[in-house]
Design an enzyme around this catalytic site. Structure first.
Site, mmCIF file in Angstrom:
data_model
loop_
_atom_site.group_PDB
_atom_site.id
_atom_site.type_symbol
_atom_site.label_atom_id
_atom_site.label_comp_id
_atom_site.label_asym_id
_atom_site.label_seq_id
_atom_site.Cartn_x
_atom_site.Cartn_y
_atom_site.Cartn_z
ATOM 1 N N GLU A 169 0.791 -1.225 0.000
ATOM 2 C CA GLU A 169 0.000 0.000 0.000
ATOM 3 C C GLU A 169 0.829 1.284 0.000
ATOM 4 O OE1 GLU A 169 -3.076 0.050 2.953
ATOM 5 O OE2 GLU A 169 -3.881 -1.886 2.366
ATOM 6 N N GLU A 364 -5.237 -8.622 1.324
ATOM 7 C CA GLU A 364 -5.832 -8.243 2.618
ATOM 8 C C GLU A 364 -7.314 -7.991 2.419
ATOM 9 O OE1 GLU A 364 -4.184 -4.889 4.738
ATOM 10 O OE2 GLU A 364 -2.131 -5.539 4.346
HETATM 11 C C1 FCB Z 1 -4.207 -1.878 5.680
HETATM 12 C C2 FCB Z 1 -2.822 -2.194 6.150
HETATM 13 C C3 FCB Z 1 -2.773 -3.226 7.248
HETATM 14 C C4 FCB Z 1 -3.900 -3.079 8.231
HETATM 15 C C5 FCB Z 1 -5.223 -2.951 7.526
HETATM 16 C C6 FCB Z 1 -6.403 -2.817 8.449
HETATM 17 O O1 FCB Z 1 -4.223 -0.601 5.133
HETATM 18 O O2 FCB Z 1 -2.036 -2.640 5.076
HETATM 19 O O3 FCB Z 1 -1.511 -3.159 7.859
HETATM 20 O O4 FCB Z 1 -3.650 -2.017 9.083
HETATM 21 O O5 FCB Z 1 -5.194 -1.851 6.661
#
Ligand code: FCB
Length: 462
Positions: A169, A364
């Site tokens: 990210e 994620e």
């Molecule tokens: C993302 C991050 C991760 C975590 C989630 C909730 O942006 O990559 O580390 O904090 O959000």
């Protein structure tokens, strides 16, 4: 859930979980680790909820073997973790600290011993403080140092790790770290944020080139592309707002990564804030180094309207006065994020259509909910009945399945997160884990969602 239809995912679809070094490891002063920008930031009063730090976190640095055993019990096939750069190069550049590499060496061997495929992220936000002292990502040299660091990690783990991703990210690193200061290093400077975007991408490109030369087969990075939607699709102003926000969030990364260079409208916008001379001839070619996998992190959609005098978004330099970010509409997670699985289908379809030929993986997805240890736990075992998380994950997996059914190439799904952990500026108060962590005792207790996920993996579907 039982009333909903059964779904099967493609054969070879990969299931796993993700974490990040600073969020779980603790042991910040052990075995020669140097300070990171998150050590500094979390110690700066007012930056992190109640002054929480990653000093101990989930103590995963010492408990990794038990944690891996638990992953195996849950049936995880892949484990995405990040390497802490300040463990490997305490000063950010120069000498390598072998004891830092030793930890990941042990972790990788333990994972492989349990039949779990290690999935490495080289940078999940914990820049060595020494590099920040020299300008951090606003400075070009950081990109070059990043490539050296990547090579050093690969030299140790490359014989066993197949999947290498550079950044997690970069949108957050650049805009939250250097733009609105919500994340480390806490700078507030639109020009620095745009320079950071470029240097992160350049770092990715330089590292990718070096890793490819070293023989890496599966190479990629993770973005948090946004599903940006207009308040009113029939409004030209709202559609223009979508274009602006999409440019700053998505196209500024995806276009150069896939060889199209920076989009002209985005460059024009950037040039209103800073002289883009930091983009040098040849950089876009470096950034376009071929990748084999794009990691997609998705949590929530973004709705915008074009509005004169709109408040804009602090994470989107230059949107004030022209864009209004709509307040989220329920249902919401504990982060206040809208729950809208359809946004994930839209996002995957859009990436599939606009950037064809790029295999995708959900690196994620998950939700923070107000879990209470003991909820639904008459026996005091610590069991957490997190039905809201199960519903969130079920909905989003259906959304992924829908995208696959519509022809998008999605290779796998990694839940965020294995463990409750240090949620950046929110500290430990927001819990994303499918496994509950009691921070006083470090006891781990799989929540209902973990048991549910175990079954999902076992049957490769819902
Ligand atoms: C993302 C991050 C991760 C975590 C989630 C909730 O942006 O990559 O580390 O904090 O959000």
């Amino acid at each position: 859930m039982s009333a909903r239809s059964e779904l099967r995912f493609p054969e070879n679809f990969v299931w796993g979980a993700a974490t990040a070094a600073y969020q779980i490891e603790g042991a910040v002063r052990e075995d020669g680790r140097g300070p990171s920008i998150w050590d500094t930031f979390s110690r700066t009063p007012g930056k992190v909820f109640q002054g929480h730090t990653g000093d101990v976190a989930c103590d995963h640095y010492h408990r990794y073997a038990d944690d891996v055993a638990m992953m195996a019990e849950l049936g995880l096939q892949t484990y995405r973790f990040s390497i802490a750069w300040p463990r490997i190069q305490p000063d950010g550049s120069g000498p390598i600290n072998p004891r830092g590499l030793d930890f990941y060496d042990r972790l990788v061997d333990t994972l492989l011993g349990r039949g779990i495929d290690p999935f490495v992220t080289l940078y999940h936000w914990d820049l060595p403080q020494a590099l920040q002292d020299r300008g951090g990502w606003a400075c070009r040299q950081t990109a070059e140092h990043f490539a050296d660091y990547a090579v050093a990690v690969h030299a140790r783990l490359g014989d066993r790790v197949r999947t290498w991703t550079t950044l997690n990210e970069p949108w957050c690193s650049a805009y939250l770290g250097y733009g609105n200061g919500v994340h480390a290093p806490g700078e507030r400077d639109a020009g620095a944020a745009f320079a950071a975007v470029h240097h992160l991408l350049l770092g990715h490109g330089l590292a990718s080139r070096a890793l490819r030369a070293a023989g890496v087969a599966t190479l990629g990075l993770t973005l948090n592309p946004a599903d940006v939607q207009p308040a009113d699709a029939a409004s030209a102003a709202d559609v223009a707002a979508v274009r602006l926000v999409d440019g700053l969030h998505n196209r500024i990364f995806l276009d150069p990564l896939t060889g199209a260079g920076y989009p002209a409208d985005v460059l024009e916008h950037v040039a209103r804030h800073v002289d883009p001379a930091f983009i040098r001839d040849g950089d876009e070619k470096v950034i376009a180094a071929p990748i084999d996998l794009l990691g997609v992190n998705y949590y929530s959609p973004t709705y915008v309207a074009g509005r004169a005098g709109g408040a804009g978004g602090s994470a989107y330099p230059g949107t004030d006065g022209v864009v209004e970010f709509l307040p989220p509409v329920g249902p919401l997670t504990e982060m206040g994020w809208m729950i809208e699985p359809a946004g994930l289908t839209r996002l995957l379809e859009r990436i599939g259509a606009d950037y064809p030929g790029l295999p995708l993986m959900i690196t994620e997805n998950g939700g923070a909910f107000p879990d209470k240890a003991g909820a639904g736990d008459p026996d005091g075992t610590g069991w957490v009945a997190d039905t809201d998380r199960v519903a969130y994950l079920d909905g989003h997996l259906r959304a992924v399945h829908e995208a696959i059914a519509r022809g998008v190439d999605v290779r796998g799904y990694l839940v965020w997160s294995l463990l409750d952990n240090f949620e950046w500026a929110e500290g430990y108060r927001k819990r994303f884990g499918i496994v509950h962590v009691d921070y006083l005792t470090q006891r781990r207790t799989p929540k209902e969602s973990a048991r549910w996920y175990q079954e999902v993996i076992a049957r490769n579907g819902l």
